[in-house]
Enzyme design. Structure first.
Site, PDB file in Angstrom:
ATOM      1  N   TYR A   1      20.778  -8.551  -1.237  1.00  0.00           N
ATOM      2  CA  TYR A   1      20.017  -7.439  -0.680  1.00  0.00           C
ATOM      3  C   TYR A   1      18.552  -7.460  -1.090  1.00  0.00           C
ATOM      4  CZ  TYR A   1      24.797  -6.024   0.121  1.00  0.00           C
ATOM      5  OH  TYR A   1      26.118  -6.020   0.496  1.00  0.00           O
TER       6      TYR A   1
ATOM      7  N   CYS B   1       0.844  -1.194   0.000  1.00  0.00           N
ATOM      8  CA  CYS B   1       0.000   0.000   0.000  1.00  0.00           C
ATOM      9  C   CYS B   1       0.881   1.247   0.000  1.00  0.00           C
ATOM     10  CB  CYS B   1      -0.924  -0.017   1.205  1.00  0.00           C
ATOM     11  SG  CYS B   1      -2.231   1.208   1.116  1.00  0.00           S
TER      12      CYS B   1
END
Length: 442
Positions: free
Chosen positions: A390, A361
């Protein structure tokens, strides 16, 4: 289409990694899914070891586990003859639980806590990379409490920064890491440490940047570190045994990235070491490096399932997948770029330009902007390349999404190395105090 390692397109037009069809992986393990090409990880590790062996110098190649730390990766690092660089009690615990030899573990970090230091001392790790004066004296005191003498490297900032194709010589004093060469802090640290009875100085550590595609920065760093080593020997009578040049070796993420072969990076470093130290009549030190991304980065692929779509005429078409910044925050954090394909329709011609959106969101949750793809349909599989470093390491439970599973693939076999988090895992550490439970029961 650029494919890394063992990746290829099979007769069904599907992406295959390590001899395994990714469509089969999606069915067995679900998506999002981190897929690691084990053979490529081992190849990259071997490239470093072989290049240093060819130099004739003593060396340690320490895998920088911050790039991707799971027990299975620690096991591979051990099998390939690597040492291990950790930066937290969590990474240290992962390594120890995997059975990694403690004597080949190096502990980094700019704010090691007393608990972390004690944990590492109790494990008898091989080396601490000391980052500041507070740590130096705390480490000495804690080691004294345990009747131990600990080996250390001092992290220094040599005044060289290198990123991608560029390098620059700079004061580089504004860094949270290390002792600065230019302002005298590095020399002062050596002076203070020589007076501490529970500290043994092995040498110094230097890290100049990341995603480096050239060797001049490394050469310049060696020049400065070697000059410092000579200064310390002449003025303080101490000879460094170890020079650690850190990591930062680049990989290819997208077209236009031009990393050098591992052997070329290593040759530049070792040649500079031999040249500088021989000219100063200085014993050739042992060389340590800390590759992380360049060992696991291009071995990783993240597999998603295509969900909804939204087209804004004349502006953009969004294709949403079932992951996003929760499993790969790098595009949102650094505007990092990636390449991707429809893994179940890999031979089809591209037909549209789309932006890959995640399901978090957040309006900034875009994994790839302006990607050329065949016309995608709900249920298609999207494979994003070079996500081995990563991605899992930086994944989060934002929006309480579950972190994906991780599988290793090799020789036609897939092995689960990290289970997908469950909904029970998400609330596993939550506690509702009794005073709040009363209101919930009404």
């Amino acid at each position: 289409m650029y494919l890394h390692g063992t990746s290829k397109i099979n007769a069904e037009g599907h992406l295959e990694i390590g001899g395994v069809d990714v469509a089969d992986l999606a069915k067995e393990y679900g998506t999002p899914l981190y897929i690691v090409d084990e053979a490529l990880v081992r190849q990259r590790a071997n490239e470093y070891v072989s290049a240093f062996e060819a130099s004739g110098l003593k060396f340690q190649v320490a895998y920088a586990s911050k790039a991707f730390s799971v027990m299975a990766m620690c096991a591979i690092a051990e099998q390939e003859g690597l040492s291990l660089d950790v930066v937290s009690d969590g990474e240290l615990y992962t390594a120890l639980q995997a059975g990694f030899p403690a004597g080949r573990i190096h502990f980094h970090g700019n704010n090691k806590t007393p608990d972390e230091i004690n944990m590492a001392l109790d494990a008898n790790i091989g080396c601490f990379v000391v980052d500041n004066f507070v740590e130096l004296h705390m480490l000495n005191a804690l080691a004294a409490d345990k009747g131990k003498k600990v080996k250390i490297l001092f992290r220094i900032t040599p005044g060289v920064e290198a990123h991608t194709h560029e390098y620059i010589s700079t004061g580089q004093q504004d860094s949270k890491f290390g002792f600065d060469l230019g302002n005298g802090a590095a020399k002062q640290a050596i002076e203070e440490a020589l007076k501490l009875s529970n500290i043994e100085i092995l040498g110094v550590h230097s890290h100049i940047g990341s995603q480096i595609f050239e060797v001049d920065g490394f050469r310049m760093a060696v020049d400065k570190v070697a000059a410092f080593a000579v200064q310390i020997r002449e003025e303080l009578g101490h000879t460094f045994q170890v020079i650690n040049l850190g990591g930062g070796f680049g990989i290819r993420y997208v077209e236009g990235d031009t990393p050098l072969p591992v052997a070329q990076y290593v040759a530049a470093i070792t040649d500079a070491i031999i040249s500088n130290f021989s000219a100063a009549n200085f014993p050739l030190p042992e060389i340590w490096v800390e590759p992380g991304r360049s060992i696991v980065g291009d071995a990783g692929t993240t597999l998603y399932t295509v969900g909804t779509m939204k087209e804004i005429p004349g502006v953009r078409k969004y294709i949403a997948v079932d992951g996003g910044m929760m499993d790969n925050p790098r595009p949102a954090l650094y505007q990092s770029r990636y390449e991707a394909i429809l893994a179940n329709r890999a031979n089809e011609a591209n037909a549209e330009t789309v932006t890959i959106a995640g399901k978090a969101c957040e309006s900034g949750d875009k994994l790839i902007i302006d990607l050329e793809l065949p016309k995608a349909e709900t249920g298609d599989l999207l494979a994003v390349f070079c996500t081995g470093a990563y991605n899992y390491a930086m994944a989060s439970n934002y929006n309480r999404f579950r972190r994906p599973a991780v599988v290793f693939v090799k020789d036609g076999q897939s092995d689960l190395v990290v289970q997908r988090e469950s909904l029970e895992n998400i609330v596993g550490n939550d506690v509702i105090p009794a005073r709040l439970r009363k209101s919930l029961a009404k």
